[in-house]
Scaffold this motif. Structure first.
Motif, PDB file in Angstrom:
ATOM      1  N   ALA A 123       0.887  -1.124  -0.064  1.00  0.00           N
ATOM      2  CA  ALA A 123       0.088  -0.143  -0.070  1.00  0.00           C
ATOM      3  C   ALA A 123       0.868   1.206   0.061  1.00  0.00           C
ATOM      4  N   LEU A 124       2.018   1.161   0.530  1.00  0.00           N
ATOM      5  CA  LEU A 124       2.862   2.325   0.533  1.00  0.00           C
ATOM      6  C   LEU A 124       3.599   2.481  -0.522  1.00  0.00           C
ATOM      7  N   ALA A 125       4.077   1.394  -1.169  1.00  0.00           N
ATOM      8  CA  ALA A 125       4.812   1.508  -2.578  1.00  0.00           C
ATOM      9  C   ALA A 125       3.964   1.601  -3.780  1.00  0.00           C
ATOM     10  N   ALA A 126       2.623   1.367  -3.629  1.00  0.00           N
ATOM     11  CA  ALA A 126       1.965   1.531  -4.899  1.00  0.00           C
ATOM     12  C   ALA A 126       0.423   1.840  -4.335  1.00  0.00           C
ATOM     13  N   PRO A 127       0.239   2.906  -3.829  1.00  0.00           N
ATOM     14  CA  PRO A 127      -0.822   3.298  -3.216  1.00  0.00           C
ATOM     15  C   PRO A 127      -2.008   3.424  -4.262  1.00  0.00           C
ATOM     16  N   GLY A 128      -1.686   3.674  -5.443  1.00  0.00           N
ATOM     17  CA  GLY A 128      -2.939   3.916  -6.421  1.00  0.00           C
ATOM     18  C   GLY A 128      -3.333   2.599  -6.877  1.00  0.00           C
ATOM     19  N   ARG A 129      -2.765   1.395  -6.518  1.00  0.00           N
ATOM     20  CA  ARG A 129      -3.029   0.032  -7.006  1.00  0.00           C
ATOM     21  C   ARG A 129      -4.129  -0.390  -5.907  1.00  0.00           C
TER      22      ARG A 129
END
Length: 264
Positions: A123-129
């Protein structure tokens, strides 16, 4: 990705390549439905955590596309024995690579125990996903740690369960034996995958989040303390369940379905 497909007994298993490793996954339900990605816990597998407990069936019947996979070192996936292969960042990278492989732009992510930690890093690395998050079996341990895991690594490498005296070590060694896991890969995994997040990092996880922890779970840490750090999180107490039994609890299933239904 390979073209190999194997039967899991309930769902077809396929493989994809991430970081040079072949990882096993399943993808069930209608492709145009909202996706839920299931991320299993340490020493478990997608079968043990999600298929045998009825989660895949429950979510499919509720109208969701369900994707589950075996972490590196687990289940039917590749099992490197190098500790450096098991950082949460690399394991979160596997999640994103699977979404890319399946061309899923956005998903709910549901992680249990170690899977919850990996989900937080994702969630931190790819929040938009990530649209919504369910953390199961992990509370403030995400920040403060979940105790001394060195005895667990030692238990996994012991000649037999009879040689293990540490209670938590015995629990995880017995679980690993029951699931016929690669104990050397698991020992490498536990050495590096338990990296904590800071309070500030957890505070940046802004997606709606449900935190489910058993009331007799002595591993996860306080779910309320974790929720207090997050801008949009709430807690569900899984009554009378410990760390091992919480994942398949029917009241937890009902609460997760309510939580996911809020998105509609």
């Amino acid at each position: 990705m390979t073209s190999d497909r194997k039967s899991t007994g309930m769902a077809a298993m396929d493989t994809f390549t991430s970081d040079g490793l072949q990882l096993a996954f399943t993808d069930t339900g209608e492709r145009d439905r909202p996706a839920v990605l299931l991320v299993h816990g340490f020493a478990s597998s997608m079968r043990v955590n999600w298929i045998d407990t009825g989660w895949v069936k429950t979510l499919n019947e509720a109208g969701y596309r369900v994707v589950a996979f075996d972490h590196r070192g687990h289940g039917q996936s590749a099992k490197p024995q190098d500790e450096a292969a098991y950082t949460p960042q690399k394991m979160a990278g596997d999640v994103v690579n699977l979404l890319d492989h399946l061309e899923i732009g956005e998903t709910v992510i549901f992680g249990y125990s170690m899977g919850a930690r990996v989900s937080a890093f994702t969630a931190l690395a790819a929040p938009g996903r990530i649209s919504r998050i369910v953390f199961g079996g992990l509370g403030i341990g995400l920040v403060e740690g979940v105790g001394d895991w060195d005895p667990i690594a030692a238990a996994l490498l012991a000649p037999s369960l009879d040689d293990v005296t540490d209670p938590r070590g015995r629990m995880f060694r017995a679980f690993a034996d029951r699931t016929r896991s690669d104990r050397h890969a698991l020992a490498a995994c536990i050495s590096t995958s338990r990296q904590e997040l800071t309070e500030a990092e957890v505070g940046r996880i802004a997606q709606p989040t449900l935190i489910g922890v058993g009331t007799t779970d002595d591993i996860a840490g306080s779910p309320d303390a974790l929720a207090a750090l997050m801008p949009n999180a709430r807690v569900f107490a899984i009554e009378g369940r410990d760390h091992m039994l919480s994942v398949g609890d029917r009241t937890f299933k009902a609460e997760v379905l309510r939580f996911l239904g809020e998105a509609a």
